[in-house]
Design an enzyme around this catalytic site. Structure first.
Site, PDB file in Angstrom:
ATOM      1  N   GLY B  71       0.838  -1.091  -0.045  1.00  0.00           N
ATOM      2  CA  GLY B  71       0.007   0.078   0.088  1.00  0.00           C
ATOM      3  C   GLY B  71       0.837   1.326   0.010  1.00  0.00           C
ATOM      4  O   GLY B  71       0.122   2.343   0.126  1.00  0.00           O
ATOM      5  N   GLN B  72       2.141   1.073   0.022  1.00  0.00           N
ATOM      6  CA  GLN B  72       2.828   2.307  -0.262  1.00  0.00           C
ATOM      7  C   GLN B  72       2.559   3.298  -1.194  1.00  0.00           C
ATOM      8  O   GLN B  72       2.328   2.665  -2.154  1.00  0.00           O
ATOM      9  CB  GLN B  72       4.488   1.868  -0.026  1.00  0.00           C
ATOM     10  CG  GLN B  72       5.081   2.230   1.268  1.00  0.00           C
ATOM     11  CD  GLN B  72       4.765   1.312   2.143  1.00  0.00           C
ATOM     12  OE1 GLN B  72       4.543   0.206   2.081  1.00  0.00           O
ATOM     13  NE2 GLN B  72       4.750   2.096   3.394  1.00  0.00           N
ATOM     14  N   THR B  73       2.744   4.620  -1.010  1.00  0.00           N
ATOM     15  CA  THR B  73       2.171   5.593  -2.133  1.00  0.00           C
ATOM     16  C   THR B  73       2.641   5.302  -3.500  1.00  0.00           C
ATOM     17  O   THR B  73       1.589   5.168  -4.263  1.00  0.00           O
ATOM     18  CB  THR B  73       2.753   6.977  -1.646  1.00  0.00           C
ATOM     19  OG1 THR B  73       2.684   7.110  -0.079  1.00  0.00           O
ATOM     20  CG2 THR B  73       1.858   7.982  -2.343  1.00  0.00           C
ATOM     21  N   ILE B  75       3.732   2.770  -4.982  1.00  0.00           N
ATOM     22  CA  ILE B  75       3.351   1.510  -5.416  1.00  0.00           C
ATOM     23  C   ILE B  75       1.903   1.228  -5.691  1.00  0.00           C
ATOM     24  O   ILE B  75       1.369   0.010  -6.265  1.00  0.00           O
ATOM     25  CB  ILE B  75       4.082   0.271  -4.653  1.00  0.00           C
ATOM     26  CG1 ILE B  75       3.607   0.066  -3.151  1.00  0.00           C
ATOM     27  CG2 ILE B  75       5.697   0.133  -4.676  1.00  0.00           C
ATOM     28  CD1 ILE B  75       4.289  -1.225  -2.599  1.00  0.00           C
TER      29      ILE B  75
END
Lengths: 352, 183
Positions: B71-73, B75
């Site tokens: 969920g990292q910005t 990716i």
């Protein structure tokens, strides 16, 4: 969409900062070249420790990747003004053991003060340190609970099995293992569901209330559907006139029986069993139960072995239920469980 | 007995179709913890997911391929590579992260606009309910503007992946909806 992008200047700046002094190593475990950060503390951490920090809750530590996340300007400023060294110094000067687990190290008044200090530094305000008379840093231990963490159970339960260990322990490809796992899981979830049912509605889950939900489709579609699509076999009818309702047809009944069995058990069988137990044995009830079983047996001439077993059980129990209400009850539950497993199959029988 | 019958019927009707389910949400919402809670019924210590985790699980006679995407910005744009043939999306929200509710809402609605997800059911977990100060399911629903969703089966369920609560309730709903609408 543009906010998916990471500003290259910010990223470059963070990577520069990470190469300075104590920032070169994870503040918690000392692992080299940390690629993650907790801007609230202005500190650099490694991937492993990032996992732990995320588990503390966003009110304590909020984790960002220095390469994959966009830092807000104030977050970048905290990284610039902070860093691993000042935080380490702060902990040392306040007698906080650096080897403490993160849960303890970052969730206490001293750590809270550091965040405030860093905020003041970023906003050019003067930081006035508060007294914490009831707090003794030397009493912090790996298992101790700090005043800030409210519920003792939660802290421990947030720790889990490391992913790698369980990967090697679970034979993912063996079908035996998978089946066993499936049954284990289903039993486990059924148990959890039961527990949840008994919780009060009006409290939030963190205070022991029920975990609930809602949405565009009813949360319990099977029961609702069976009530809607087969008006002749509603629970009200069933209670008012058990035989009449049942004799309206096997097809209807078989489709609805699994779906409403739980309710039937709750609303019809249980009270009746209680009646039998309490000795107020109504002749009519007994007759109804016996015929109920009989009906079952007649219709099982559809020829499924499984079902005649089922009805034998059922009939047998209905007959001696007047003497052994208790056993009947447990037997019904067993049948109920069996039926759940067959739910899919039952649906198919309709198409038959 | 149940097993014999189910395998028999599966052969006859071929209901053992594999279904693709995506677990999406902002970083640190609890996606990976929910995935492994579903699969092994245990709490695992997770690290931020870089890439994805995928596990197959059988639930109520359905075979689910559950994908948990990082969920990292930066990716999040890659989520769309996994949208094709998706039966349902499980969107996980950290109910204590009030500051990022609007971000979560934005990501959710952006995702649901995608053509490939028009038939996918949506289950939202208002996760981390074990934490004091967590927003309730209805509060999260308001923040995410769920009532605005049209032509989609959706449900929001309060959950705690750590304690394993609410997960069953949500998955039961999802499986029923999939059976009704897509099989």
């Amino acid at each position: 969409m543009s906010d998916w992008k990471v500003d290259p200047d910010t990223r470059r700046r963070l990577l520069q900062l990470q190469k300075i002094g104590a920032n070169k190593k994870c503040i918690d475990c000392g692992a080299p070249n940390p690629q993650w950060a907790t801007p609230k503390f202005g500190a650099f951490i490694c991937l492993e420790c990032a996992g732990i920090h995320r588990g503390l809750g966003v009110h304590i530590s909020f984790v960002r990747s220095i390469t994959m996340d966009q830092f807000k300007p104030e977050e970048l400023l905290r990284m610039e003004k902070g860093g691993n060294e000042p935080l380490t110094e702060w902990f040392k000067s306040h007698n906080i053991d650096l080897s403490l687990p993160q849960k303890v190290k970052y969730d206490n008044p001293v750590a809270e003060d550091y965040k405030e200090k860093l905020t003041c530094l970023c906003e050019d305000r003067v930081f006035e340190e508060r007294e914490h008379l009831d707090f003794d840093a030397s009493k912090l231990s790996a298992t101790s609970q700090t005043p800030a963490s409210a519920t003792p159970g939660v802290a421990q339960s947030r720790e889990g099995t490391p992913l790698e260990n369980r990967r090697s322990a679970t034979p993912a490809n063996s079908s035996n293992g998978a089946n066993f796992q499936k049954e284990k899981n289903e039993a486990y979830f059924a148990e959890l569901g039961k527990k949840n049912q008994s919780r009060p509605d009006h409290l939030p889950p963190s205070q022991g209330g029920k975990y609930q939900g809602f949405g565009s489709t009813p949360a319990k579609p099977p029961q609702e559907r069976s009530a809607g699509s087969s008006n002749t076999l509603s629970l009200e009818n069933f209670q008012a006139d058990p035989l009449g309702t049942l004799s309206r047809g096997w097809g209807l009944f078989s489709s609805a029986v699994t779906k409403s069995f739980e309710d039937v058990n709750e609303t019809v069988i249980k009270p009746h069993v209680q009646q039998w137990q309490s000795g107020e044995l109504s002749e009519e009830t007994k007759r109804a139960a016996a015929q109920f079983g009989q009906k079952f047996q007649e219709t099982s001439s559809y020829g499924f072995q499984a079902f005649s077993n089922f009805t034998k059980n059922f009939n047998g129990n209905a007959e001696d239920s007047s003497t052994a209400g208790n056993t009947t009850h447990t037997e019904y539950q067993k049948i109920d469980n069996n039926d759940k497993k067959n739910e899919q199959d039952e649906d198919k029988w309709d198409d038959f | 007995m149940g097993n014999i019958f189910s395998s028999m019927f599966d052969k006859l009707w071929g209901s053992n179709k594999e279904l693709r389910i995506l677990i999406l949400g902002l970083d640190g919402a609890g996606k990976t913890t929910i995935l492994y809670r579903l699969q092994i019924g245990e709490v695992v210590t997770t690290k931020p997911t870089i890439g994805f985790n995928v596990e197959t699980l059988s639930y109520k006679n359905l075979k689910l391929n559950v994908w948990d995407l990082g969920g990292q910005t930066s990716i999040r744009p890659y989520w769309r590579c996994y949208y094709a043939d998706t039966a349902a999306v499980i969107f996980v929200v950290d109910s204590t992260d009030k500051d990022r509710m609007s971000t979560a809402s934005k990501e959710l609605h952006l995702m649901l606009q995608e053509e490939e997800l028009q038939d996918a059911a949506l289950l939202v977990f208002a996760n981390k309910q074990d934490q004091p100060g967590a927003l309730s399911a209805s509060e999260v629903s308001k923040e995410l503007n769920l009532v605005e969703l049209k032509d989609r089966s959706w449900s929001i369920v309060a959950s705690s992946a750590i304690k394993g609560e609410g997960i069953t309730e949500g998955l039961d709903w999802l499986v029923d909806v999939i059976k009704e609408e897509q099989l």
